[in-house]
Design an enzyme around this catalytic site. Structure first.
Site, mmCIF file in Angstrom:
data_model
loop_
_atom_site.group_PDB
_atom_site.id
_atom_site.type_symbol
_atom_site.label_atom_id
_atom_site.label_comp_id
_atom_site.label_asym_id
_atom_site.label_seq_id
_atom_site.Cartn_x
_atom_site.Cartn_y
_atom_site.Cartn_z
ATOM 1 N N HIS A 111 24.256 25.113 1.128
ATOM 2 C CA HIS A 111 24.645 23.961 1.955
ATOM 3 C C HIS A 111 25.909 23.326 1.417
ATOM 4 O O HIS A 111 26.096 23.193 0.218
ATOM 5 C CB HIS A 111 23.531 22.918 2.023
ATOM 6 C CG HIS A 111 22.969 22.520 0.695
ATOM 7 N ND1 HIS A 111 22.040 23.299 0.029
ATOM 8 C CD2 HIS A 111 23.200 21.446 -0.099
ATOM 9 C CE1 HIS A 111 21.725 22.716 -1.106
ATOM 10 N NE2 HIS A 111 22.415 21.589 -1.230
ATOM 11 N N HIS A 170 28.109 19.896 1.216
ATOM 12 C CA HIS A 170 28.020 18.445 1.347
ATOM 13 C C HIS A 170 29.352 17.928 1.895
ATOM 14 O O HIS A 170 30.413 18.277 1.363
ATOM 15 C CB HIS A 170 27.824 17.778 -0.022
ATOM 16 C CG HIS A 170 26.520 18.083 -0.690
ATOM 17 N ND1 HIS A 170 25.461 17.191 -0.685
ATOM 18 C CD2 HIS A 170 26.098 19.155 -1.409
ATOM 19 C CE1 HIS A 170 24.454 17.705 -1.372
ATOM 20 N NE2 HIS A 170 24.808 18.899 -1.826
HETATM 21 P P1 DGP Z 1 21.696 19.871 -3.718
HETATM 22 O O1 DGP Z 1 21.505 19.128 -5.002
HETATM 23 O O2 DGP Z 1 23.142 20.327 -3.518
HETATM 24 O O3 DGP Z 1 20.707 21.006 -3.575
HETATM 25 O O4 DGP Z 1 21.411 18.804 -2.564
HETATM 26 C C1 DGP Z 1 20.312 18.839 -1.723
HETATM 27 C C2 DGP Z 1 20.445 17.667 -0.789
HETATM 28 O O5 DGP Z 1 19.475 17.808 0.228
HETATM 29 C C3 DGP Z 1 20.186 16.302 -1.444
HETATM 30 O O6 DGP Z 1 21.378 15.534 -1.376
HETATM 31 C C4 DGP Z 1 19.076 15.669 -0.621
HETATM 32 C C5 DGP Z 1 18.999 16.541 0.603
HETATM 33 N N1 DGP Z 1 17.661 16.745 1.114
HETATM 34 C C6 DGP Z 1 16.614 17.261 0.426
HETATM 35 N N2 DGP Z 1 15.536 17.310 1.219
HETATM 36 C C7 DGP Z 1 15.916 16.829 2.431
HETATM 37 C C8 DGP Z 1 15.232 16.656 3.673
HETATM 38 O O7 DGP Z 1 14.038 16.943 3.830
HETATM 39 N N3 DGP Z 1 15.959 16.125 4.691
HETATM 40 C C9 DGP Z 1 17.280 15.793 4.560
HETATM 41 N N4 DGP Z 1 17.901 15.279 5.611
HETATM 42 N N5 DGP Z 1 17.959 15.970 3.412
HETATM 43 C C10 DGP Z 1 17.270 16.486 2.358
#
Ligand code: DGP
Length: 140
Positions: free
Chosen positions: A99, A101
């Site tokens: 993903h 950001h």
């Molecule tokens: P990373 O550390 O790069 O793997 O970031 C994962 C991101 O995903 C973190 O900023 C929070 C987001 N995230 C985790 N679970 C969920 C979810 O269930 N819904 C949404 N919208 N975001 C999520």
């Protein structure tokens, strides 16, 4: 992947604030935003890191980023954005579905550039830089 949170979001099994969807890419607001408008852009296929992502899905993610970055910035009246991948556990990736950001940035927000994450080394010997460049160029 059944136990992947992001695959469940794409499938609609977990709700999300979806802001974009096409054949291969999907984007939604981060549940723990680092700034207003913090958006995640993902491939629809389950791939853990950028290293695993097929080129066509990588292109789709980049194309979605190209479309979305100005739209996200405009929506929250941002002055710029930090666009980044935590690529692999060592880099702090918590969700094992690749993903990007998009974190909106504001003049004077004080959060610094990506360079602020790192202590160094900052300087390396020319021979070492030459060797690393050669190794990367020689790798397929
Ligand atoms: P990373 O550390 O790069 O793997 O970031 C994962 C991101 O995903 C973190 O900023 C929070 C987001 N995230 C985790 N679970 C969920 C979810 O269930 N819904 C949404 N919208 N975001 C999520």
């Amino acid at each position: 992947m059944d136990d992947c949170i992001f695959c469940q979001i794409i499938a609609g099994d977990i709700p999300s604030r979806t802001v974009y969807e096409d054949e291969h890419a999907f984007a939604f607001l981060d549940v723990n935003p680092l700034a207003p408008g913090h958006t995640l852009v993902i491939p629809k296929g389950h791939h853990e890191t950028l290293n695993d992502l097929p080129a066509d899905e990588g292109s789709a993610v980049f194309s979605a980023l190209h479309d979305l970055v100005p739209r996200v910035e405009a929506a929250v009246d941002a002055d710029g954005s930090t666009v980044a991948f935590n690529n692999g556990e060592a880099a702090g990736q918590e969700v094992p579905h690749v993903h990007a950001h998009i974190v909106p940035r504001f003049d004077g927000d004080g959060n610094g550039p990506i360079h602020a994450l790192f202590d160094g080394p900052g300087e390396m010997a020319d021979e070492e830089l030459d060797r690393i460049a050669d190794d990367i160029a020689a790798t397929e």
